[in-house]
Design an enzyme around this catalytic site. Structure first.
Site, PDB file in Angstrom:
ATOM      1  N   LYS A  15       0.832  -1.214   0.000  1.00 58.08           N
ATOM      2  CA  LYS A  15       0.000   0.000   0.000  1.00 58.08           C
ATOM      3  C   LYS A  15       0.863   1.261   0.000  1.00 58.08           C
ATOM      4  CE  LYS A  15      -2.033  -0.955   3.952  1.00 58.08           C
ATOM      5  NZ  LYS A  15      -1.458  -2.246   4.338  1.00 58.08           N
ATOM      6  N   ARG A  90      -8.499   1.446  10.199  1.00 60.41           N
ATOM      7  CA  ARG A  90      -8.162   0.051  10.491  1.00 60.41           C
ATOM      8  C   ARG A  90      -9.215  -0.610  11.364  1.00 60.41           C
ATOM      9  NH1 ARG A  90      -2.295   0.802   9.745  1.00 60.41           N
ATOM     10  NH2 ARG A  90      -1.154  -1.139  10.006  1.00 60.41           N
ATOM     11  N   ARG A 127      11.504  -6.876   4.154  1.00 61.67           N
ATOM     12  CA  ARG A 127      11.482  -5.438   4.409  1.00 61.67           C
ATOM     13  C   ARG A 127      12.175  -5.123   5.732  1.00 61.67           C
ATOM     14  NH1 ARG A 127       5.677  -2.728   5.024  1.00 61.67           N
ATOM     15  NH2 ARG A 127       5.727  -3.695   7.054  1.00 61.67           N
ATOM     16  N   ARG A 133      12.596  -1.280  10.684  1.00 63.96           N
ATOM     17  CA  ARG A 133      11.366  -1.201  11.482  1.00 63.96           C
ATOM     18  C   ARG A 133      11.393  -2.221  12.594  1.00 63.96           C
ATOM     19  NH1 ARG A 133       5.792  -0.267   8.195  1.00 63.96           N
ATOM     20  NH2 ARG A 133       5.058  -1.378  10.041  1.00 63.96           N
ATOM     21  N   ARG A 144      -0.108  -8.700  13.828  1.00 60.65           N
ATOM     22  CA  ARG A 144      -0.659  -7.727  12.879  1.00 60.65           C
ATOM     23  C   ARG A 144      -1.624  -8.386  11.887  1.00 60.65           C
ATOM     24  NH1 ARG A 144       4.977  -5.789  11.506  1.00 60.65           N
ATOM     25  NH2 ARG A 144       4.194  -4.617   9.746  1.00 60.65           N
TER      26      ARG A 144
HETATM   27  P1  AMP Z   1       1.812   0.555   9.238  1.00 66.38           P
HETATM   28  O1  AMP Z   1       3.016   1.387   8.933  1.00 66.38           O
HETATM   29  O2  AMP Z   1       0.572   1.044   8.564  1.00 66.38           O
HETATM   30  O3  AMP Z   1       2.051  -0.914   9.034  1.00 66.38           O
HETATM   31  O4  AMP Z   1       1.552   0.728  10.817  1.00 66.38           O
HETATM   32  C1  AMP Z   1       2.495   0.324  11.763  1.00 66.38           C
HETATM   33  C2  AMP Z   1       1.846   0.252  13.142  1.00 66.38           C
HETATM   34  O5  AMP Z   1       1.379   1.564  13.502  1.00 66.38           O
HETATM   35  C3  AMP Z   1       0.630  -0.634  13.242  1.00 66.38           C
HETATM   36  O6  AMP Z   1       0.976  -2.000  13.476  1.00 66.38           O
HETATM   37  C4  AMP Z   1      -0.083  -0.016  14.439  1.00 66.38           C
HETATM   38  O7  AMP Z   1       0.546  -0.370  15.651  1.00 66.38           O
HETATM   39  C5  AMP Z   1       0.158   1.462  14.226  1.00 66.38           C
HETATM   40  N1  AMP Z   1      -0.904   2.083  13.399  1.00 66.38           N
HETATM   41  C6  AMP Z   1      -0.776   2.598  12.144  1.00 66.38           C
HETATM   42  N2  AMP Z   1      -1.958   3.049  11.682  1.00 66.38           N
HETATM   43  C7  AMP Z   1      -2.860   2.794  12.666  1.00 66.38           C
HETATM   44  C8  AMP Z   1      -4.255   2.993  12.785  1.00 66.38           C
HETATM   45  N3  AMP Z   1      -4.981   3.535  11.792  1.00 66.38           N
HETATM   46  N4  AMP Z   1      -4.853   2.613  13.946  1.00 66.38           N
HETATM   47  C9  AMP Z   1      -4.148   2.067  14.956  1.00 66.38           C
HETATM   48  N5  AMP Z   1      -2.831   1.828  14.896  1.00 66.38           N
HETATM   49  C10 AMP Z   1      -2.183   2.190  13.766  1.00 66.38           C
END
Ligand code: AMP
Length: 189
Positions: A15, A90, A127, A133, A144
Site C-alpha cells: 500500500k 483500520r 522489508r 522497522r 498484525r
Molecule cells: P503501518 O506502517 O501502517 O504498518 O503501521 C504500523 C503500526 O502503527 C501498526 O501495526 C499499528 O501499531 C500502528 N498504526 C498505524 N496506523 C494505525 C491505525 N490507523 N490505527 C491504529 N494503529 C495504527
C-alpha cells in the site's frame, strides 16, 4: 471538498509503495498513519512514547489517539487537492470517524490490495532487514495479521455496501500494479 481515497489491505501488501507513486502522479497528499506514528516515536513526543510499545508488539494504537492525529493532519493545506489514506481506517470506529467529516472529505474510493498470505510474510521479513522497522519481526507480524483479519478486513464489507470498493491484484510487478490503480482512478476522476 476533497477526494479521499483509501488504500486497504494486509500488512506488506504494498500500500505504501503504491500510495507514494499515485499521490505524486495525481497531486494528492499521502497520509500514512504508521509513518506519522513512527515520526512521533523518533521525535520522542508523548504520543510517540505511548505508541512505541504498542506498535512493537504489533497491536493497534487506540482509535481515539489515531483519529485525533489524522483529523488534525487533514486540516493541512496540502490536503486540498485530495488525499490517499494508507493504513487508516483500520477499525470500525475509525471508519465511522470519517463519516463525521464526510462533508469536507467524502470517501470516494477504496482500493483493496489482495495478496496471498505466504507471500506477505516473506515480503515483510525481507522489508525488516532493510527498513529497520522494529515491528517487522515474526511475532509482531503474526499479531498484525490477526488484527487485520479481525478488525480491518470487515471494513471491506462496510465500504462494499457503499459501492466504493475496487479490488486490486497486488501480486507481481510494482509498475503493473501502479498502472492498474492509475487506470482505475482515471476512469473515476
Ligand atoms: P503501518 O506502517 O501502517 O504498518 O503501521 C504500523 C503500526 O502503527 C501498526 O501495526 C499499528 O501499531 C500502528 N498504526 C498505524 N496506523 C494505525 C491505525 N490507523 N490505527 C491504529 N494503529 C495504527
Amino acid at each position: 471538498m476533497s477526494e479521499l481515497l483509501i488504500f486497504l489491505g494486509p500488512p506488506g501488501a504494498g500500500k505504501g509503495t503504491q500510495a507514494i507513486k499515485i499521490a505524486s502522479k495525481f497531486g494528492f497528499a499521502h497520509i500514512s498513519t504508521g509513518d506519522m506514528l513512527r515520526e512521533h516515536i523518533s521525535n520522542e513526543t508523548s504520543l510517540g512514547k505511548v505508541a512505541k510499545s504498542v506498535m512493537d508488539k504489533g497491536n493497534l494504537v487506540s482509535d481515539e489517539l489515531v483519529i485525533e492525529m489524522l483529523v488534525e493532519r487533514l486540516r493541512n493545506d496540502d490536503c486540498k487537492n485530495g488525499v490517499i489514506l494508507d493504513g487508516f481506517p483500520r477499525t470500525l470506529p475509525q471508519a465511522e470517524s470519517l463519516e463525521n467529516i464526510k462533508n469536507e472529505f467524502p470517501v470516494s474510493k477504496v482500493f483493496v490490495f489482495e495478496v496471498d498470505g505466504d507471500e506477505l510474510v516473506q515480503r515483510i521479513l525481507l522489508r525488516g532487514q532493510t527498513s529497520g522497522r522494529t515491528d517487522d519481526t515474526e511475532g509482531s507480524i503474526k499479531v498484525r495479521f490477526e488484527i487485520y483479519m479481525q478488525d480491518t478486513e470487515p471494513l471491506i464489507n462496510f465500504y462494499h455496501r457503499q459501492e466504493k470498493v475496487t479490488k486490486i491484484n497486488a501480486v507481481g510487478d510494482v509498475d503493473e500494479i501502479y498502472q492498474n490503480i492509475a487506470e482505475n482512478l482515471n476512469k473515476y476522476l
